[in-house]
Design a protein around this motif. Structure first.
Motif, PDB file in Angstrom:
ATOM      1  N   GLN A 188       0.831  -1.204   0.000  1.00  0.00           N
ATOM      2  CA  GLN A 188       0.000   0.000   0.000  1.00  0.00           C
ATOM      3  C   GLN A 188       0.865   1.253   0.000  1.00  0.00           C
ATOM      4  N   TRP A 189       1.947   1.222   0.774  1.00  0.00           N
ATOM      5  CA  TRP A 189       2.849   2.378   0.796  1.00  0.00           C
ATOM      6  C   TRP A 189       3.525   2.552  -0.554  1.00  0.00           C
ATOM      7  N   ARG A 190       3.908   1.454  -1.191  1.00  0.00           N
ATOM      8  CA  ARG A 190       4.591   1.540  -2.480  1.00  0.00           C
ATOM      9  C   ARG A 190       3.691   2.148  -3.555  1.00  0.00           C
ATOM     10  N   ILE A 191       2.412   1.760  -3.530  1.00  0.00           N
ATOM     11  CA  ILE A 191       1.460   2.371  -4.462  1.00  0.00           C
ATOM     12  C   ILE A 191       1.304   3.851  -4.148  1.00  0.00           C
ATOM     13  N   PHE A 192       1.190   4.162  -2.855  1.00  0.00           N
ATOM     14  CA  PHE A 192       1.065   5.555  -2.434  1.00  0.00           C
ATOM     15  C   PHE A 192       2.269   6.371  -2.881  1.00  0.00           C
ATOM     16  N   ASP A 193       3.458   5.821  -2.694  1.00  0.00           N
ATOM     17  CA  ASP A 193       4.679   6.543  -3.050  1.00  0.00           C
ATOM     18  C   ASP A 193       4.741   6.818  -4.547  1.00  0.00           C
ATOM     19  N   PHE A 194       4.358   5.833  -5.357  1.00  0.00           N
ATOM     20  CA  PHE A 194       4.370   6.007  -6.811  1.00  0.00           C
ATOM     21  C   PHE A 194       3.358   7.064  -7.243  1.00  0.00           C
ATOM     22  N   LEU A 195       2.143   6.981  -6.704  1.00  0.00           N
ATOM     23  CA  LEU A 195       1.115   7.953  -7.073  1.00  0.00           C
ATOM     24  C   LEU A 195       1.451   9.341  -6.536  1.00  0.00           C
ATOM     25  N   TRP A 196       2.078   9.401  -5.362  1.00  0.00           N
ATOM     26  CA  TRP A 196       2.474  10.691  -4.810  1.00  0.00           C
ATOM     27  C   TRP A 196       3.545  11.343  -5.673  1.00  0.00           C
ATOM     28  N   MET A 197       4.460  10.523  -6.204  1.00  0.00           N
ATOM     29  CA  MET A 197       5.470  11.038  -7.116  1.00  0.00           C
ATOM     30  C   MET A 197       4.803  11.646  -8.350  1.00  0.00           C
ATOM     31  N   LEU A 198       3.821  10.955  -8.907  1.00  0.00           N
ATOM     32  CA  LEU A 198       3.107  11.474 -10.073  1.00  0.00           C
ATOM     33  C   LEU A 198       2.276  12.695  -9.708  1.00  0.00           C
ATOM     34  N   HIS A 199       1.806  12.734  -8.465  1.00  0.00           N
ATOM     35  CA  HIS A 199       0.959  13.840  -8.011  1.00  0.00           C
ATOM     36  C   HIS A 199       1.769  15.121  -7.870  1.00  0.00           C
ATOM     37  N   THR A 200       2.923  15.012  -7.240  1.00  0.00           N
ATOM     38  CA  THR A 200       3.767  16.194  -7.019  1.00  0.00           C
ATOM     39  C   THR A 200       4.643  16.516  -8.223  1.00  0.00           C
ATOM     40  N   MET A 201       4.793  15.526  -9.127  1.00  0.00           N
ATOM     41  CA  MET A 201       5.660  15.663 -10.298  1.00  0.00           C
ATOM     42  C   MET A 201       7.108  15.931  -9.891  1.00  0.00           C
ATOM     43  N   ASP A 202       7.448  15.482  -8.695  1.00  0.00           N
ATOM     44  CA  ASP A 202       8.843  15.507  -8.236  1.00  0.00           C
ATOM     45  C   ASP A 202       9.345  14.071  -8.343  1.00  0.00           C
ATOM     46  N   TYR A 203      10.077  13.768  -9.396  1.00  0.00           N
ATOM     47  CA  TYR A 203      10.459  12.404  -9.698  1.00  0.00           C
ATOM     48  C   TYR A 203      11.764  11.982  -9.027  1.00  0.00           C
ATOM     49  N   GLN A 204      12.263  12.809  -8.106  1.00  0.00           N
ATOM     50  CA  GLN A 204      13.482  12.489  -7.380  1.00  0.00           C
ATOM     51  C   GLN A 204      13.203  12.291  -5.892  1.00  0.00           C
ATOM     52  N   GLU A 205      12.840  13.386  -5.219  1.00  0.00           N
ATOM     53  CA  GLU A 205      12.662  13.342  -3.768  1.00  0.00           C
ATOM     54  C   GLU A 205      11.212  13.201  -3.334  1.00  0.00           C
ATOM     55  N   ARG A 206      10.279  13.402  -4.255  1.00  0.00           N
ATOM     56  CA  ARG A 206       8.835  13.222  -4.019  1.00  0.00           C
ATOM     57  C   ARG A 206       8.150  14.395  -3.318  1.00  0.00           C
ATOM     58  N   ASP A 207       8.868  15.217  -2.564  1.00  0.00           N
ATOM     59  CA  ASP A 207       8.232  16.198  -1.688  1.00  0.00           C
ATOM     60  C   ASP A 207       8.437  17.648  -2.114  1.00  0.00           C
ATOM     61  N   ASN A 208       8.992  17.872  -3.283  1.00  0.00           N
ATOM     62  CA  ASN A 208       9.223  19.238  -3.745  1.00  0.00           C
ATOM     63  C   ASN A 208       8.032  19.713  -4.576  1.00  0.00           C
ATOM     64  N   PHE A 209       7.299  20.691  -4.036  1.00  0.00           N
ATOM     65  CA  PHE A 209       6.129  21.224  -4.733  1.00  0.00           C
ATOM     66  C   PHE A 209       6.481  22.441  -5.590  1.00  0.00           C
ATOM     67  N   ASN A 210       7.754  22.696  -5.763  1.00  0.00           N
ATOM     68  CA  ASN A 210       8.185  23.886  -6.505  1.00  0.00           C
ATOM     69  C   ASN A 210       8.955  23.533  -7.766  1.00  0.00           C
ATOM     70  N   THR A 211       8.740  22.343  -8.288  1.00  0.00           N
ATOM     71  CA  THR A 211       9.436  21.962  -9.518  1.00  0.00           C
ATOM     72  C   THR A 211       8.888  22.764 -10.700  1.00  0.00           C
ATOM     73  N   ILE A 212       9.743  22.956 -11.684  1.00  0.00           N
ATOM     74  CA  ILE A 212       9.346  23.699 -12.881  1.00  0.00           C
ATOM     75  C   ILE A 212       8.221  22.973 -13.618  1.00  0.00           C
ATOM     76  N   VAL A 213       8.299  21.642 -13.648  1.00  0.00           N
ATOM     77  CA  VAL A 213       7.283  20.864 -14.362  1.00  0.00           C
ATOM     78  C   VAL A 213       5.911  21.061 -13.728  1.00  0.00           C
ATOM     79  N   LEU A 214       5.839  20.993 -12.389  1.00  0.00           N
ATOM     80  CA  LEU A 214       4.561  21.168 -11.703  1.00  0.00           C
ATOM     81  C   LEU A 214       4.022  22.580 -11.900  1.00  0.00           C
TER      82      LEU A 214
END
Length: 246
Positions: A188-214
């Motif tokens: 469940q965590w692994r699915i969450f982590d993958f979807l969270w990566m796609l949600h934030t569009m931070d494909y490295q650290e997962r928690d950066n909401f200031n990426t240029i792509v986002l």
């Protein structure tokens, strides 16, 4: 610009933006559905944890002053000192900075002597004691490094990754130096982590909401919505009829 030309241009931009952003909007929606239909406690494996450490209170502990003066050098900086237990034996866990590097030591709370880091067998026992269910061990891995996408990223190393079978169906990560369970990871965590990566569009650290792509997709999303409103206003028979009658 003529009305027909403006409608064609708006419709063109709206279609292109819809194609480009449609997939990401779908991923955001799927992620949002998963986040709202699951509980964070199950994702973190909190329902599998024994939370309260065993700290006996029927004897006098060694005062930290006994070993701190000999443990820390003059330029070292104490970060934290906590009384906890490892395998039902009380220990002091001390974190401090030495020459700019963070260090962790374990001290036997009964006699004030240095406790060795966990070995493999002790790590297994710590992991088993953390779980409130009995489960067979599938694999044991000793980790000394992790990448940006590893599920144990950002945690103390080295560590033991101990994977349990059903009903736990989870991997318990035990820090060798800290002597405790750092985190649990399940499917469940692994699915969450993958979807969270796609949600934030931070494909490295997962928690950066200031990426240029986002930021870019957010702006394009606003443009898509505005172009849709504009297209509706320009092509609405009701609105155009009212203008014609006024």
């Amino acid at each position: 610009m003529k009305r027909r030309k403006l409608i064609q241009l708006t419709r063109k931009w709206h279609r292109y933006l819809g194609v480009v952003l449609g997939i990401q909007f779908l991923l955001w929606t799927i992620g949002g559905l998963y986040f709202s239909w699951t509980t964070i406690k199950e994702i973190r494996g909190d329902h599998l944890k024994n939370e309260t450490p065993y700290i006996p209170r029927d004897f006098a502990y060694v005062s930290p002053e006994v070993f701190l003066t000999s443990l820390l050098n003059e330029n070292d900086a104490l970060i934290s000192l906590e009384l906890t237990s490892i395998l039902e034996k009380p220990v002091y866990r001390i974190q401090f900075l030495s020459d700019g590097k963070k260090k962790v030591v374990l001290i036997n709370a009964k006699n004030g002597k240095l406790r060795n880091p966990l070995n493999k067998e002790e790590a297994i026992n710590v992991a088993e004691n953390k779980l409130n269910v009995s489960a067979k061990i599938n694999t044991i891995e000793y980790i000394t490094e992790t990448g940006n996408h590893h599920e144990y990223r950002g945690r103390p190393l080295p560590a033991y990754a101990i994977t349990f079978d059903e009903p736990a169906n989870t991997t318990v990560y035990v820090s060798k130096e800290y002597g405790n369970v750092q985190t649990l990871r399940n499917n469940q965590w692994r699915i969450f982590d993958f979807l969270w990566m796609l949600h934030t569009m931070d494909y490295q650290e997962r928690d950066n909401f200031n990426t240029i792509v986002l930021r870019a997709f957010s702006l394009f999303g606003v443009f898509t919505i505005l172009s849709g409103f504009t297209l509706y206003i320009l092509t609405s028979k009701t609105l155009n009829r009212k203008k014609a009658n006024s």
